[in-house]
Design a protein around this motif. Structure first.
Motif, PDB file in Angstrom:
ATOM      1  N   TYR A  17      -1.207  -2.912   1.323  1.00 37.51           N
ATOM      2  CA  TYR A  17      -1.633  -4.306   1.282  1.00 37.51           C
ATOM      3  C   TYR A  17      -1.425  -4.852  -0.119  1.00 37.51           C
ATOM      4  O   TYR A  17      -1.726  -4.179  -1.104  1.00 37.51           O
ATOM      5  N   PHE A  18      -0.866  -6.047  -0.222  1.00 37.13           N
ATOM      6  CA  PHE A  18      -0.701  -6.735  -1.494  1.00 37.13           C
ATOM      7  C   PHE A  18      -1.579  -7.967  -1.534  1.00 37.13           C
ATOM      8  O   PHE A  18      -1.654  -8.727  -0.566  1.00 37.13           O
ATOM      9  N   GLN A  19      -2.205  -8.151  -2.663  1.00 37.10           N
ATOM     10  CA  GLN A  19      -2.910  -9.397  -2.962  1.00 37.10           C
ATOM     11  C   GLN A  19      -2.184  -9.984  -4.163  1.00 37.10           C
ATOM     12  O   GLN A  19      -2.339  -9.486  -5.283  1.00 37.10           O
ATOM     13  N   GLY A  20      -1.392 -11.007  -3.929  1.00 36.88           N
ATOM     14  CA  GLY A  20      -0.479 -11.458  -4.976  1.00 36.88           C
ATOM     15  C   GLY A  20       0.552 -10.374  -5.198  1.00 36.88           C
ATOM     16  O   GLY A  20       1.151  -9.873  -4.241  1.00 36.88           O
ATOM     17  N   ASN A  21       0.752  -9.981  -6.448  1.00 35.96           N
ATOM     18  CA  ASN A  21       1.719  -8.931  -6.765  1.00 35.96           C
ATOM     19  C   ASN A  21       1.091  -7.549  -6.885  1.00 35.96           C
ATOM     20  O   ASN A  21       1.816  -6.562  -7.070  1.00 35.96           O
ATOM     21  N   SER A  22      -0.220  -7.476  -6.780  1.00 36.94           N
ATOM     22  CA  SER A  22      -0.867  -6.174  -6.960  1.00 36.94           C
ATOM     23  C   SER A  22      -1.235  -5.582  -5.597  1.00 36.94           C
ATOM     24  O   SER A  22      -1.462  -6.306  -4.623  1.00 36.94           O
ATOM     25  N   ALA A  23      -1.289  -4.281  -5.572  1.00 37.25           N
ATOM     26  CA  ALA A  23      -1.560  -3.565  -4.323  1.00 37.25           C
ATOM     27  C   ALA A  23      -2.885  -2.828  -4.446  1.00 37.25           C
ATOM     28  O   ALA A  23      -2.906  -1.660  -4.857  1.00 37.25           O
ATOM     29  N   PRO A  24      -4.005  -3.495  -4.100  1.00 41.85           N
ATOM     30  CA  PRO A  24      -5.299  -2.826  -4.213  1.00 41.85           C
ATOM     31  C   PRO A  24      -5.513  -1.709  -3.210  1.00 41.85           C
ATOM     32  O   PRO A  24      -6.402  -0.891  -3.378  1.00 41.85           O
ATOM     33  N   ASP A  25      -4.691  -1.684  -2.172  1.00 43.53           N
ATOM     34  CA  ASP A  25      -4.882  -0.672  -1.139  1.00 43.53           C
ATOM     35  C   ASP A  25      -3.538  -0.056  -0.768  1.00 43.53           C
ATOM     36  O   ASP A  25      -2.743  -0.669  -0.065  1.00 43.53           O
ATOM     37  N   LYS A  26      -3.319   1.163  -1.264  1.00 47.70           N
ATOM     38  CA  LYS A  26      -2.089   1.886  -0.944  1.00 47.70           C
ATOM     39  C   LYS A  26      -2.404   3.103  -0.083  1.00 47.70           C
ATOM     40  O   LYS A  26      -1.595   4.017   0.034  1.00 47.70           O
ATOM     41  N   SER A  27      -3.589   3.085   0.502  1.00 46.09           N
ATOM     42  CA  SER A  27      -4.096   4.292   1.146  1.00 46.09           C
ATOM     43  C   SER A  27      -3.266   4.749   2.326  1.00 46.09           C
ATOM     44  O   SER A  27      -3.310   5.919   2.704  1.00 46.09           O
ATOM     45  N   GLY A  28      -2.500   3.836   2.917  1.00 45.22           N
ATOM     46  CA  GLY A  28      -1.753   4.210   4.113  1.00 45.22           C
ATOM     47  C   GLY A  28      -0.373   4.779   3.863  1.00 45.22           C
ATOM     48  O   GLY A  28       0.270   5.262   4.792  1.00 45.22           O
ATOM     49  N   PRO A  60       2.382   7.182   3.568  1.00 46.97           N
ATOM     50  CA  PRO A  60       2.334   8.555   4.085  1.00 46.97           C
ATOM     51  C   PRO A  60       2.642   9.622   3.044  1.00 46.97           C
ATOM     52  O   PRO A  60       2.165  10.749   3.172  1.00 46.97           O
ATOM     53  N   SER A  61       3.463   9.301   2.059  1.00 46.08           N
ATOM     54  CA  SER A  61       3.819  10.295   1.059  1.00 46.08           C
ATOM     55  C   SER A  61       4.337   9.594  -0.178  1.00 46.08           C
ATOM     56  O   SER A  61       4.511   8.376  -0.187  1.00 46.08           O
ATOM     57  N   ASP A  62       4.598  10.374  -1.208  1.00 47.98           N
ATOM     58  CA  ASP A  62       5.105   9.770  -2.449  1.00 47.98           C
ATOM     59  C   ASP A  62       6.566   9.346  -2.320  1.00 47.98           C
ATOM     60  O   ASP A  62       7.146   8.807  -3.259  1.00 47.98           O
ATOM     61  N   ARG A  63       7.177   9.577  -1.168  1.00 47.31           N
ATOM     62  CA  ARG A  63       8.539   9.069  -0.964  1.00 47.31           C
ATOM     63  C   ARG A  63       8.516   7.580  -0.652  1.00 47.31           C
ATOM     64  O   ARG A  63       9.546   6.916  -0.699  1.00 47.31           O
ATOM     65  N   PHE A  64       7.337   7.077  -0.313  1.00 48.46           N
ATOM     66  CA  PHE A  64       7.178   5.670   0.050  1.00 48.46           C
ATOM     67  C   PHE A  64       6.637   4.890  -1.144  1.00 48.46           C
ATOM     68  O   PHE A  64       5.666   5.304  -1.793  1.00 48.46           O
ATOM     69  N   SER A  65       7.243   3.754  -1.420  1.00 51.67           N
ATOM     70  CA  SER A  65       6.729   2.869  -2.461  1.00 51.67           C
ATOM     71  C   SER A  65       7.005   1.437  -2.045  1.00 51.67           C
ATOM     72  O   SER A  65       7.872   1.167  -1.209  1.00 51.67           O
ATOM     73  N   ALA A  66       6.256   0.522  -2.610  1.00 49.89           N
ATOM     74  CA  ALA A  66       6.456  -0.887  -2.293  1.00 49.89           C
ATOM     75  C   ALA A  66       6.149  -1.719  -3.513  1.00 49.89           C
ATOM     76  O   ALA A  66       5.347  -1.325  -4.363  1.00 49.89           O
ATOM     77  N   GLU A  67       6.814  -2.825  -3.599  1.00 48.90           N
ATOM     78  CA  GLU A  67       6.521  -3.760  -4.669  1.00 48.90           C
ATOM     79  C   GLU A  67       6.631  -5.176  -4.133  1.00 48.90           C
ATOM     80  O   GLU A  67       7.243  -5.432  -3.093  1.00 48.90           O
TER      81      GLU A  67
END
Lengths: 119, 114
Positions: free
Chosen positions: A48-59, A61-68
């Motif tokens: 989940y992103f709020q603006g440009n920050s991602a307060p919730d990255k809990s979902g 699945p692994s460190d192969r996944f990233s988002a910006e």
């Protein structure tokens, strides 16, 4: 106005390759969400992103996944070294900033999704 | 662990009759519930929602009922129309979740037979 758009609509990639999925939210929507739906499964929350920050990255699945997310608008979800279990439909949604005081702000508008197939 | 469950993967109903889709949840902290409708090759679209301060919310042919003690909600569609044929997802959220995380069920595929 335009809804949420995602690209590509379909992506076939070989195992081990990196992929980048793009989401263009509705203009003015502060909140942006990534979900995925694997075959026979429900929608799985990723980030989940709020603006440009991602307060919730809990979902993620692994460190192969990233988002910006940049400029409070476009977001990209990157999957490195893809595996066959990453095959799914990846959905993006956007909404106004969630507020407990306004039911309307909870409505998430979804894009059509990107169908990712890892061979 | 699935916190929101839709135990019926599919449902068939005759046109004009009532469709009842069910959803169960396990987290008693959930206080906001939504139903989404999804057509093939499209993203889910919001249908109707309910907060835990209510036990019923109605919008045209669609009514959502919430039974907090049973941790159960249901979506009633009456009368059902062929255009209602789609996959229906229920989703839940609660104040303990930061970031407005929603938990979705696995969906129920509704077929309305003309």
């Amino acid at each position: 106005g335009a809804g949420v758009s995602q690209s590509p609509s379909n992506k076939v990639t070989e195992k081990g390759k990196d992929v980048e999925l793009r989401c263009d939210p509705i203009s003015g929507h502060t909140a942006l969400y990534w979900y995925r739906q694997s075959l026979g499964q429900g929608l799985e929350f990723l980030i989940y992103f709020q603006g440009n920050s991602a307060p919730d990255k809990s979902g993620l699945p692994s460190d192969r996944f990233s988002a910006e997310r940049t400029g409070g608008s476009v977001s990209t979800l990157t999957i490195q070294r893809t595996q066959q279990e990453d095959s799914a439909v990846y959905l993006c949604a956007s909404s106004h900033l969630p507020s407990r005081f306004s039911q309307a702000t909870y409505e998430q508008y979804f894009g059509p999704g990107t169908r990712l197939t890892v061979t | 662990d699935q916190q929101v469950k839709q135990n019926s993967p599919s449902l068939s109903v005759q046109e004009g009759r009532i469709s009842i889709l069910n959803c169960d949840y396990t987290n008693s902290m959930f206080d906001y519930f939504l139903w989404y409708k999804k057509y093939p090759a499209e993203g889910p679209t919001f249908l109707i929602s309910i907060s835990s301060i209510k036990d019923k919310n109605e919008d045209g042919r669609f009514t959502v009922f919430l039974n907090k003690s049973a941790k159960h909600l249901s979506l009633h569609i009456v009368p059902s129309q062929p255009g209602d044929s789609a996959v229906y997802f229920c989703a839940a959220s609660g104040p303990s979740n930061t970031g407005n995380q929603f938990y979705f069920g696995t969906g129920t595929s509704l077929t309305v037979i003309p």
